[in-house]
Write a protein that holds these residues in place. Structure first.
Motif, mmCIF file in Angstrom:
data_model
loop_
_atom_site.group_PDB
_atom_site.id
_atom_site.type_symbol
_atom_site.label_atom_id
_atom_site.label_comp_id
_atom_site.label_asym_id
_atom_site.label_seq_id
_atom_site.Cartn_x
_atom_site.Cartn_y
_atom_site.Cartn_z
ATOM 1 N N ARG A 1 -5.389 -1.763 -3.547
ATOM 2 C CA ARG A 1 -5.114 -1.613 -5.242
ATOM 3 C C ARG A 1 -5.332 -0.179 -5.734
ATOM 4 O O ARG A 1 -4.387 0.523 -6.789
ATOM 5 C CB ARG A 1 -6.718 -1.481 -5.988
ATOM 6 C CG ARG A 1 -6.495 -1.896 -7.482
ATOM 7 C CD ARG A 1 -5.910 -2.823 -8.366
ATOM 8 N NE ARG A 1 -6.688 -1.716 -10.161
ATOM 9 C CZ ARG A 1 -5.667 -0.478 -10.517
ATOM 10 N NH1 ARG A 1 -4.743 -0.043 -9.922
ATOM 11 N NH2 ARG A 1 -6.108 -0.805 -11.382
ATOM 12 N N CYS A 2 -5.682 0.732 -5.192
ATOM 13 C CA CYS A 2 -6.076 2.667 -5.616
ATOM 14 C C CYS A 2 -4.786 3.546 -5.482
ATOM 15 O O CYS A 2 -4.320 4.535 -5.624
ATOM 16 C CB CYS A 2 -6.923 2.631 -5.369
ATOM 17 S SG CYS A 2 -8.121 2.253 -6.180
ATOM 18 N N VAL A 3 -3.971 3.950 -3.736
ATOM 19 C CA VAL A 3 -3.449 4.040 -2.759
ATOM 20 C C VAL A 3 -2.091 3.791 -2.491
ATOM 21 O O VAL A 3 -1.525 2.624 -2.353
ATOM 22 C CB VAL A 3 -4.257 3.985 -1.296
ATOM 23 C CG1 VAL A 3 -3.348 5.380 -0.730
ATOM 24 C CG2 VAL A 3 -5.641 4.949 -1.526
ATOM 25 N N GLN A 4 -1.090 4.988 -3.055
ATOM 26 C CA GLN A 4 0.413 4.398 -2.591
ATOM 27 C C GLN A 4 0.746 5.409 -1.372
ATOM 28 O O GLN A 4 0.530 6.766 -1.797
ATOM 29 C CB GLN A 4 1.014 4.803 -3.515
ATOM 30 C CG GLN A 4 2.441 4.607 -3.592
ATOM 31 C CD GLN A 4 3.275 4.546 -4.986
ATOM 32 O OE1 GLN A 4 2.787 4.199 -6.155
ATOM 33 N NE2 GLN A 4 4.307 5.915 -4.371
ATOM 34 N N VAL B 1 1.214 -0.903 0.017
ATOM 35 C CA VAL B 1 0.080 -0.433 -0.023
ATOM 36 C C VAL B 1 0.626 0.764 -0.243
ATOM 37 O O VAL B 1 0.552 2.481 -0.566
ATOM 38 C CB VAL B 1 -0.911 -0.171 0.856
ATOM 39 C CG1 VAL B 1 -2.260 0.887 1.035
ATOM 40 C CG2 VAL B 1 -2.095 -1.318 1.175
ATOM 41 N N ARG B 2 2.098 1.474 0.358
ATOM 42 C CA ARG B 2 2.768 2.636 0.617
ATOM 43 C C ARG B 2 4.109 2.765 -0.256
ATOM 44 O O ARG B 2 4.047 3.248 -0.188
ATOM 45 C CB ARG B 2 3.471 3.040 1.761
ATOM 46 C CG ARG B 2 1.857 2.384 3.317
ATOM 47 C CD ARG B 2 2.652 2.726 5.234
ATOM 48 N NE ARG B 2 1.688 2.198 5.829
ATOM 49 C CZ ARG B 2 1.059 3.050 6.782
ATOM 50 N NH1 ARG B 2 2.799 4.149 6.916
ATOM 51 N NH2 ARG B 2 0.836 2.875 7.902
ATOM 52 N N MET C 1 -9.753 3.952 -8.539
ATOM 53 C CA MET C 1 -11.209 4.005 -7.184
ATOM 54 C C MET C 1 -12.921 4.761 -7.659
ATOM 55 O O MET C 1 -13.695 3.935 -6.815
ATOM 56 C CB MET C 1 -10.252 5.369 -6.353
ATOM 57 C CG MET C 1 -11.026 5.956 -5.041
ATOM 58 S SD MET C 1 -10.429 6.450 -4.118
ATOM 59 C CE MET C 1 -9.200 6.152 -3.285
ATOM 60 N N GLU C 2 -12.527 5.336 -8.905
ATOM 61 C CA GLU C 2 -13.724 5.277 -9.406
ATOM 62 C C GLU C 2 -14.907 3.939 -9.985
ATOM 63 O O GLU C 2 -15.728 3.807 -9.027
ATOM 64 C CB GLU C 2 -13.664 6.721 -10.512
ATOM 65 C CG GLU C 2 -13.271 7.848 -10.136
ATOM 66 C CD GLU C 2 -13.500 8.694 -11.170
ATOM 67 O OE1 GLU C 2 -13.676 10.183 -11.097
ATOM 68 O OE2 GLU C 2 -13.121 8.222 -12.469
ATOM 69 N N LYS D 1 -8.916 -3.492 0.253
ATOM 70 C CA LYS D 1 -9.025 -3.625 -1.174
ATOM 71 C C LYS D 1 -8.376 -2.826 -2.118
ATOM 72 O O LYS D 1 -7.839 -2.521 -2.768
ATOM 73 C CB LYS D 1 -10.301 -4.644 -1.089
ATOM 74 C CG LYS D 1 -9.953 -6.213 -0.943
ATOM 75 C CD LYS D 1 -11.411 -6.918 -1.714
ATOM 76 C CE LYS D 1 -11.939 -7.775 0.068
ATOM 77 N NZ LYS D 1 -12.845 -8.732 -0.626
ATOM 78 N N VAL D 2 -9.553 -1.674 -1.714
ATOM 79 C CA VAL D 2 -9.254 -0.111 -2.478
ATOM 80 C C VAL D 2 -8.178 0.865 -1.835
ATOM 81 O O VAL D 2 -7.552 1.296 -3.359
ATOM 82 C CB VAL D 2 -10.732 0.654 -1.720
ATOM 83 C CG1 VAL D 2 -10.338 2.150 -2.550
ATOM 84 C CG2 VAL D 2 -11.804 0.159 -2.652
#
Length: 793
Positions: free
Chosen positions: A388-391, A88-89, A254-255, A384-385
């Motif tokens: 997949r979407c956030v760094q 994630v990071r 994310m959308e 999960k969001v």
């Protein structure tokens, strides 16, 4: 073990969340669920509350509440957390994602699908609800959207502020700034207000503001809003801060997962706000509802929650439609055990029994209770969001800076001295430097206007009664109260700076244990401190308290904090009767006021406000520099509120006092106030003050005038007693001590009573007047009896 047993810096894995009711649900909504890693950051200087780090943010809990949460200690960082950090990071360069272009407005196949909505007529008023967590930048965004086109009122039946505004440059729009909340569960009055607004007033669309630097917790509210089947757009705020620290968000992905438009913005810098408005207007006009409402897969944890949700959905769908509640939202809340939703659906007995059977089966298969299972379902989807979407950056500069500042401002040995220093500086600037300077300017302006009006009416030969009404009633009476405005604005400027920066949350954290002993929470410390400056802003500042019980109790205690308007009384009598012990007497008065407030708080706790103070569950946000525009907007609102709400009461009271002072009972103008109705009224009241040694009608008249403004007590005494010497000749040191005690505790001025009426209603305001006068009378009598026993008579 429990969280209470953790050592500073130690991490643990939550195994069970104890407690019951709304508080337990609030814990779960904040991310305190089984299987979550949590770390004890530090204890408050007095050992309680405790500060934890969970899901990327700081959360405070009282030790008693932490003892209800079972956990398994983790001696070192878990492999699960390391995996999350890597994925994630973005610690692994291979996981860095390529940037994708944000879809255009109304682009077919994206999240404004053409033809899928139900377009409204062109002249329809588009109403919006602005919803988000506390500290997400919601107020800043609201100010950017509306500018000065705002109206401040109350939500029906409660004292929660309601702000409405027209979006700048967009006709037929109205946006309502709902209170900052963490979920749509009815834990606090603010959450209930927000939920009822969406369910009952049915806005055309929702603008959900999400803090991009704390996205995991913020998305929990987003998921509940998606279930409400209202067209929605997500405003991903503070993106400049996230990207500045090396983080990023894949907006397209994310959308796709949320099923609504996501617009990256920076409310402080006004970046992306125009695009946000375009998307919001589009989804509102075409009524394009979220595409995603099912967040649990049939394979997640064996599919127990999935089957339960769908079974309850179909069982209650017809009831939800009749009640006007979104079916998916109703099903979720029924599973969580929300009694208010259950009552509104009016299920029959068979359906209630079927509902309980379905939930019990889910709890058995999932191994968690109903509330924990639903909270975990949501947070699993959020994970999960984010995966997949956030760094995320490894650690933001803002968090590092906040930790360094907190090492001093919440340190074990430095927190209280720092607090005293900061609040002392605020009070010095407000009441000794900036406030008096602005107050003098306003007084001079009012005086000049009064002088010009006086001269004009004298030359014009205006009727003496009208002349006196305008000069004495309006300019002198209302003007004396209006002079509070510069102090109120100055004080709220500094307080808003402290609040927006994140420091006020730390003050509540530090002082909670002290105030809990008198039945309040740490959040009440700021209104009580403001009371030493002025009761009016102290009462107004209680609106930030989340509990109606704590808010009312705090308001009723503020009159015991001696305001600065009483200083002329103290100074006059101390210099006249106790010149060698002046500071000792004044300090003693302040301390006795605090002591009387503590005793009264104990009485309130056992009578009017039984029960414990609201649990101390609060986020500690990162320190941030407040936005100047938001601060100035707040000052304008407070000034306007004071003028509009309190001014009418002040005007009526001022005219009434002037009338009583200027006329006798035959409605003839009097030249000597001794012949006035006010003198007669004071003569009726004066026997009550005989036991206090204050039976002179002139003293009673001065105290009655103090109801308008405490500063007027001394001036009225000097007029009625023909100077300073007349007062000292007519009173003894013992009677002066009794008058000082009575002045310390009796009813606050009319401006303060107007503020109490504004917050609590007319009956409570009248109760404050009578109660404070009774307390003051008893205290002054005790002073006289003790003095006589010591031979001071």
């Amino acid at each position: 073990m429990t969280l209470k047993e953790l050592k500073t810096g130690q991490s643990a894995l939550i195994e069970a969340v104890g407690g019951e009711g709304a508080l337990r649900q609030h814990f779960l909504d904040m991310g305190v669920i089984p299987g979550t890693e949590i770390t004890l950051v530090k204890l408050a200087p007095m050992g309680d509350p405790m500060e934890f780090r969970i899901r990327g943010y700081e959360l405070t809990l009282r030790a008693a509440d932490a003892a209800e949460i079972e956990a398994r200690p983790l001696p070192e960082k878990s492999g699960r957390e390391e995996a999350v950090d890597a994925a994630v990071r973005g610690s692994d360069p291979k996981t860095r994602r390529k940037k994708s272009e944000h879809p255009g407005l109304g682009e077919e196949g994206k999240y404004h699908p053409k033809g899928s909505g139900d377009p409204l007529p062109e002249d329809t008023l588009l109403t919006f609800a602005l919803v988000g967590n506390q500290n997400s930048g919601k107020t800043t965004l609201f100010n950017q959207l509306t500018g000065s086109n705002q109206h401040v009122g109350n939500f029906p039946g409660v004292t929660v502020d309601r702000k409405d505004g027209v979006i700048r440059g967009r006709a037929n729009t109205l946006i309502t700034d709902l209170p900052g909340i963490y979920s749509m569960s009815p834990y606090s009055g603010e959450e209930l207000v927000s939920r009822n607004f969406v369910l009952e007033e049915k806005p055309r669309a929702i603008i959900n503001i999400v803090d991009a630097t704390n996205i995991e917790r913020n998305l929990y509210l987003t998921m509940q809003l998606l279930e409400m089947e209202v067209p929605m757009v997500v405003a991903l705020n503070m993106m400049d801060e996230l990207t500045g620290n090396g983080g990023s968000v894949d907006i397209n992905a994310m959308e796709a997962m949320l099923g609504v438009s996501v617009v990256p913005i920076s409310a402080v810098k006004n970046e992306g706000v125009d695009e946000l408005v375009d998307h919001a207007l589009h989804v509102a006009h075409y009524q394009e509802r979220p595409l995603q409402q099912d967040f649990c897969g049939s394979e997640d944890h064996g599919g127990a929650v999935h089957r339960c949700l769908h079974a309850v959905y179909h069982l209650t769908e017809d009831h939800a439609e009749r009640a006007g509640i979104p079916s998916r939202f109703a099903a979720s809340k029924l599973i969580e055990g929300d009694r208010q939703i259950l009552e509104r659906l009016a299920l029959d007995q068979n359906e209630k029994e079927m509902l309980e059977h379905i939930v019990l089966q889910m709890e058995k298969e999932r191994g968690l209770d109903r509330s924990a299972a639903m909270a975990e379902m949501r947070f699993d989807f959020i994970d999960k969001v984010c995966s997949r979407c956030v760094q995320h950056p490894k650690e933001s500069r803002e968090h590092v800076r906040s930790q360094r500042i907190d090492s001093i401002l919440t340190g074990r040995f430095t927190a209280i001295p720092a607090f005293i220093l900061i609040m002392g500086l605020v009070f010095w600037l407000t009441f000794s430097l900036i406030g008096p300077f602005l107050q003098d300017l306003l007084d001079q302006a009012i005086g000049a206007a009064a002088g010009a009006m006086d001269q004009f009416m004298t030359e014009a030969g205006v009727n003496p009664a009208i002349h006196g009404l305008i000069i004495e009633g309006l300019f002198e009476g209302v003007g004396s109260v209006l002079s509070f405005l510069p102090i109120i604005v100055t004080l709220f400027f500094f307080l808003s700076m402290l609040e927006d920066s994140g420091y006020i949350a730390r003050v509540a954290f530090v002082m909670d244990k002290v105030l809990r002993r008198i039945g309040l929470s740490g959040r009440s410390i700021v209104p009580l401190l403001i009371g030493f400056g002025c009761t009016v802003p102290a009462v107004m500042s209680t609106r930030t308290l989340p509990s109606d019980r704590d808010r009312r109790m705090t308001i009723l205690l503020t009159p015991f904090m001696s305001c600065t308007a009483k200083m002329p009384i103290y100074g006059f009598f101390v210099q006249a009767f106790f010149p060698e012990k002046s500071w000792l007497v004044i300090i003693g008065l302040y301390l006795f006021g605090i002591f009387a407030g503590i005793l009264t708080a104990g009485l309130y706790r056992r009578t009017l406000f039984r029960g414990d103070p609201v649990p101390f569950v609060m986020e500690l946000p990162n320190y941030r520099l407040p936005g100047l525009r938001s601060v100035l907007q707040l000052l304008w609102e407070k000034a306007r509120d004071f003028l509009q709400r309190a001014f009418s009461v002040i005007l009526v009271a001022t005219v009434a006092v002037w009338f009583l002072k200027s006329f006798d009972f035959r409605l003839n103008l009097v030249e000597n106030s001794h012949d006035s109705m006010l003198s007669a009224v004071a003569g009726l009241v004066s026997p009550m003050f005989v036991p206090l040694g204050l039976g002179d009608w002139r003293i009673c008249t001065a105290l009655i005038s103090g109801f308008m403004a405490k500063e007027s007590v001394v001036s009225v005494l000097e007029v009625l007693f023909a100077g300073h010497g007349g007062v000292t000749g007519a009173m003894t040191a013992l009677s002066a001590a009794g008058l000082l005690m009575f002045s310390l505790l009796y009813t606050p001025c009319v401006a303060a009573i107007a503020a109490v009426k504004r917050e609590m209603g007319g009956k409570w305001a009248l109760g404050v007047i009578l109660w404070q006068c009774a307390v003051a009378w008893v205290a002054a009598l005790l002073v006289r009896l003790i003095g006589l026993a010591l031979g001071m008579g």
